[in-house]
Write an enzyme that holds these catalytic residues in place. Structure first.
Site, short mmCIF file in Angstrom:
data_model
loop_
_atom_site.label_atom_id
_atom_site.label_comp_id
_atom_site.label_asym_id
_atom_site.label_seq_id
_atom_site.Cartn_x
_atom_site.Cartn_y
_atom_site.Cartn_z
N GLU A 1 -0.62 1.43 -5.54
CA GLU A 1 -0.42 0.40 -4.88
C GLU A 1 -0.29 -0.99 -5.96
O GLU A 1 -1.11 -0.92 -6.84
CB GLU A 1 -1.39 0.11 -3.78
CG GLU A 1 -2.01 1.18 -3.04
CD GLU A 1 -3.09 1.08 -2.03
OE1 GLU A 1 -3.30 0.08 -1.76
OE2 GLU A 1 -3.61 1.90 -1.75
N HIS B 1 0.67 -1.30 -0.11
CA HIS B 1 -0.04 -0.15 0.05
C HIS B 1 1.04 1.17 0.01
O HIS B 1 1.02 2.01 0.81
CB HIS B 1 -1.02 -0.18 1.40
CG HIS B 1 -2.03 0.97 1.31
ND1 HIS B 1 -1.78 2.33 0.93
CD2 HIS B 1 -3.31 0.82 1.70
CE1 HIS B 1 -2.77 2.65 1.13
NE2 HIS B 1 -4.03 1.83 1.66
C1 BG6 Z 1 -6.81 1.95 0.33
C2 BG6 Z 1 -8.34 1.70 -0.03
O1 BG6 Z 1 -6.13 1.01 -0.38
O2 BG6 Z 1 -6.60 2.12 1.48
C3 BG6 Z 1 -9.17 2.78 0.62
O3 BG6 Z 1 -8.67 1.57 -1.32
C4 BG6 Z 1 -8.69 3.13 2.15
O4 BG6 Z 1 -10.50 2.53 0.54
C5 BG6 Z 1 -7.31 3.28 2.25
O5 BG6 Z 1 -9.31 4.09 2.71
C6 BG6 Z 1 -6.69 3.46 3.60
O6 BG6 Z 1 -7.20 2.60 4.40
P1 BG6 Z 1 -6.79 2.49 5.96
O7 BG6 Z 1 -7.22 1.28 6.42
O8 BG6 Z 1 -5.37 2.38 6.06
O9 BG6 Z 1 -7.36 3.67 6.50
#
Ligand code: BG6
Length: 287
Positions: free
Chosen positions: A258, A154
């Site tokens: 990502e 991510h």
């Molecule tokens: C992204 C998702 O990969 O991660 C989003 O597509 C999400 O929908 C984002 O809001 C952040 O996620 P988190 O759980 O780290 O706040």
């Protein structure tokens, strides 16, 4: 050189310092890469000024590892289990070509077993070269039943200005649009630009993507292996305001591009392993 130091909120982090001057940092908490600085001193990963470094919270920025579940696509907590666990540094080495390699490892814990009753071992191998950073994730099923898993790196990139940022490489690729009930949509644009909340899973993408930071005149090339999918995310104004560990204005200096295996989860039989990897390298737009 590879060594462990005390990082934010006393959490241990692994620091890799390449002879060229490039460096990277990886917290044992989540095997979470939080920094990659080029030999010229340019930080390439975004880390929120409000990021929390707390035992049971994910870190906002860098490269959260999403495994065995991506986002809310299953019964587990968002993005799965391993970004919340404390990994160990299993090995570190300097290769003959000067590349630094740190391997972090995690096996099931009482907390993961309580939510997902599968023994496993996962490893993250982080390789730092003069102009490139590679992350390779390997999952092994050490239990006696098969399991399915998704993976995403991510990656949060630090950019100068979201209005002068483009993502290339996804022209004519289908995506599921999380802003429109996951509706399958064809990417018509030659490149992706940002003017609103964007949250998309691109399916079966080419193995090379680019984040172009026009203000800094930099291109981050993203190469991937065994990872068919890509997620493009920017929370924009309202969602930024709703996230407690993210500054209201920070959406302007960040884009997530990502890589992952999301649409078609990996099925691992007992004893089987699977690896997916991503290499980032950076160059000047004029180069
Ligand atoms: C992204 C998702 O990969 O991660 C989003 O597509 C999400 O929908 C984002 O809001 C952040 O996620 P988190 O759980 O780290 O706040």
């Amino acid at each position: 050189m590879i060594y462990i130091v005390v990082g934010n909120n006393s959490l241990p982090k692994v620091v890799l310092t390449h002879a060229s001057g490039a460096s990277a940092e990886v917290y044992l908490h989540g095997a979470h890469v939080t920094s990659w600085v080029t030999a010229a001193g340019e930080e390439l990963f975004f880390l929120s000024r409000l990021a929390e470094f707390a035992p049971h919270k994910p870190i906002r920025g860098g490269i959260p590892l999403c495994w065995p579940q991506f986002s809310g696509q299953g019964p587990l907590p968002a993005h799965g289990l391993v970004r919340l666990e404390d990994w160990e540094l299993a090995s570190s080495e300097t290769r003959a070509d000067g590349a630094l390699v740190a391997t972090l490892r995690l096996s099931e814990t009482p907390a993961t077993m309580a939510l997902w009753p599968h023994p496993f071992t996962v490893e993250l191998m982080v390789t730092l070269q003069e102009t490139a950073l590679t992350v390779a994730f390997r999952a092994t099923n050490t239990g006696s039943e098969s399991f399915r898993s998704q993976l995403a790196f991510h990656s949060y990139f630090r950019i100068a200005d979201i209005h002068q940022t483009a993502v290339r490489g996804l022209h004519e690729v289908m995506y599921l649009d999380a802003m429109n009930e996951m509706k399958p949509t064809l990417e018509n644009g030659a490149e992706i630009r940002f003017a609103e909340e964007t949250d998309r899973v691109y399916m079966d993408t080419p193995d090379t993507l680019q984040v172009v930071d026009e203000a800094k005149e930099l291109i981050i090339n993203i190469g991937k292996r065994n990872l068919p999918d890509a997620v493009i995310w920017n929370p924009w104004v309202a969602k930024a305001q709703r996230m407690p560990d993210y500054g209201d204005e920070e959406y302007q200096q960040m884009v997530c591009a990502e890589t992952g295996r999301i649409i078609d989860p990996v099925v691992l039989a007992p004893g089987e392993s699977w690896t997916g990897s991503t290499t980032f390298n950076v160059c000047a737009t004029s180069g």
